[in-house]
Design a protein around this motif. Structure first.
Motif, PDB file in Angstrom:
ATOM      1  N   PHE A 214      45.757  45.141  58.864  1.00 48.96           N
ATOM      2  CA  PHE A 214      45.419  45.989  60.012  1.00 48.96           C
ATOM      3  C   PHE A 214      45.898  45.335  61.308  1.00 48.96           C
ATOM      4  O   PHE A 214      46.461  46.004  62.179  1.00 48.96           O
ATOM      5  CB  PHE A 214      43.914  46.242  60.065  1.00 48.96           C
ATOM      6  N   GLN A 215      45.661  44.039  61.421  1.00 46.58           N
ATOM      7  CA  GLN A 215      46.110  43.304  62.599  1.00 46.58           C
ATOM      8  C   GLN A 215      47.637  43.352  62.711  1.00 46.58           C
ATOM      9  O   GLN A 215      48.183  43.558  63.807  1.00 46.58           O
ATOM     10  CB  GLN A 215      45.645  41.848  62.502  1.00 46.58           C
ATOM     11  N   ASN A 216      48.324  43.212  61.583  1.00 45.62           N
ATOM     12  CA  ASN A 216      49.788  43.249  61.592  1.00 45.62           C
ATOM     13  C   ASN A 216      50.316  44.620  61.998  1.00 45.62           C
ATOM     14  O   ASN A 216      51.288  44.730  62.759  1.00 45.62           O
ATOM     15  CB  ASN A 216      50.335  42.884  60.205  1.00 45.62           C
ATOM     16  N   ILE A 217      49.675  45.654  61.503  1.00 48.43           N
ATOM     17  CA  ILE A 217      50.130  47.025  61.760  1.00 48.43           C
ATOM     18  C   ILE A 217      49.840  47.467  63.189  1.00 48.43           C
ATOM     19  O   ILE A 217      50.692  48.061  63.862  1.00 48.43           O
ATOM     20  CB  ILE A 217      49.464  48.001  60.767  1.00 48.43           C
ATOM     21  N   SER A 218      48.639  47.161  63.658  1.00 51.63           N
ATOM     22  CA  SER A 218      48.175  47.709  64.941  1.00 51.63           C
ATOM     23  C   SER A 218      48.292  46.737  66.102  1.00 51.63           C
ATOM     24  O   SER A 218      48.233  47.159  67.270  1.00 51.63           O
ATOM     25  CB  SER A 218      46.711  48.132  64.809  1.00 51.63           C
TER      26      SER A 218
END
Length: 324
Positions: A214-218
């Motif tokens: 999630f951190q990587n995507i957003s």
């Protein structure tokens, strides 16, 4: 949880345990002209919960009376809540707290969040059984009648105690993270449901991977995204689930700090957390508290509590007492 962390409580089984002798000490403390509160604190905070149950049996054998009822009769106010709370087996204590959170005047949503967001499948199963036996009521039915909306749906999902265990699939973590990101962006009822289903049912090991994806995507932490996109108790519950998966002692350190400083020493919250976590991770909670807030839990309790109530809370927290 931080790599290499050793999770530790503050209360352990007492060596050379003699339940009959302890029952006699409690009997003298409760039956005398003036209740010896110091003896109650020493005995009940100096024994683990399983030993307290044995003491209660010995007490009934010696005096023909129920120890919990005698504590209720002889004590008062918050000191009574601590001493009586210590006598419940952990599942019964959780059930007791949930019942009173829903059956009093209004609903204590934060109590529901603290308990249901943090307990394991096994703890939830035992809690549900205790709730049914103690109150002849169904926990999930009571949650349904006392709460509403997606907050209710999420609580009921957690109360099933059906989270996957020991499962991690890196290949699906990015896909699940995209579902969470989509839910935070679109915020429809359907997306809220998908969000809570993932957070309530996915294994903790898998969620660690999902949070990273999630951190990587957003480019954003999931808790920050939840706080931005949702509000009310639904938002608080989702954030609590994420925080408990990451670092449960840190979550409870945060809750204790909020209860002490943001809510004018919210006694029920403080008592509930200290009792419930005393044999699990309270020493680690104490460590997190000092790391994050600069002052020890001992310091803050002393500043706001007093008398035997303060002594009881400090005894619960003591452990190795290195940050007194």
């Amino acid at each position: 949880m931080f790599c290499g962390d050793y999770i530790q409580g503050t209360i352990f089984p007492a060596p050379n345990f003699n339940p009959v002798l302890d029952a006699q000490v409690l009997g003298a403390a409760l039956q005398g002209f003036d209740c010896d509160k110091d003896a109650l604190i020493r005995t009940l905070t100096g024994r683990c919960n399983a030993q307290r149950q044995t003491i209660a049996e010995a007490y009934r054998g010696l005096y023909g009376q129920d120890l919990i009822e005698d504590l209720k009769e002889q004590l008062s106010h918050h000191f009574k809540e601590v001493m009586v709370g210590l006598m419940y087996p952990p599942p019964c204590y959780d059930a007791h707290e949930l019942w009173h959170a829903m059956k009093g005047a209004g609903t204590d949503e934060n109590c529901l969040i603290d308990i249901l967001a943090s307990r394991t499948n096994g703890e939830i199963f035992q809690m549900r059984e205790a709730y049914s036996l103690q109150y002849s009521s169904n926990l999930q039915e009571d949650i349904y009648s006392e709460t509403s909306g997606h907050f209710r749906d999420t609580l009921m999902n957690l109360a099933q105690g059906a989270r996957e265990e020991g499962y991690a699939d890196p290949a699906s973590a990015a896909r699940e993270a995209m579902v969470l990101w989509d839910a935070c962006q679109r915020r429809t009822g359907e997306h809220k449901t998908r969000l809570q289903v993932i957070l309530c049912n996915t294994s903790c090991q898998q969620l660690w991977l999902v949070f990273q994806e999630f951190q990587n995507i957003s480019g954003q932490d999931l808790v920050d995204a939840i706080n931005e996109c949702y509000d009310g108790y639904f938002q608080e519950l989702l954030a609590a689930i994420v925080l408990c998966v990451r670092d449960k002692p840190a979550y409870f350190a945060y809750r204790l700090h909020s209860a002490i400083h943001d809510f004018g020493f919210h006694n029920k919250t403080i008592i509930r957390i200290l009792i419930a976590r005393s044999e699990i991770d309270l020493l680690t909670i104490r460590k997190r508290y000092k790391e994050r807030y600069g002052k020890s839990l001992f310091h803050d309790i002393r500043n706001f509590a007093s008398g035997h109530y303060e002594k009881a809370l400090l005894a619960l927290c003591a452990g190795d007492a290195e940050d007194c």
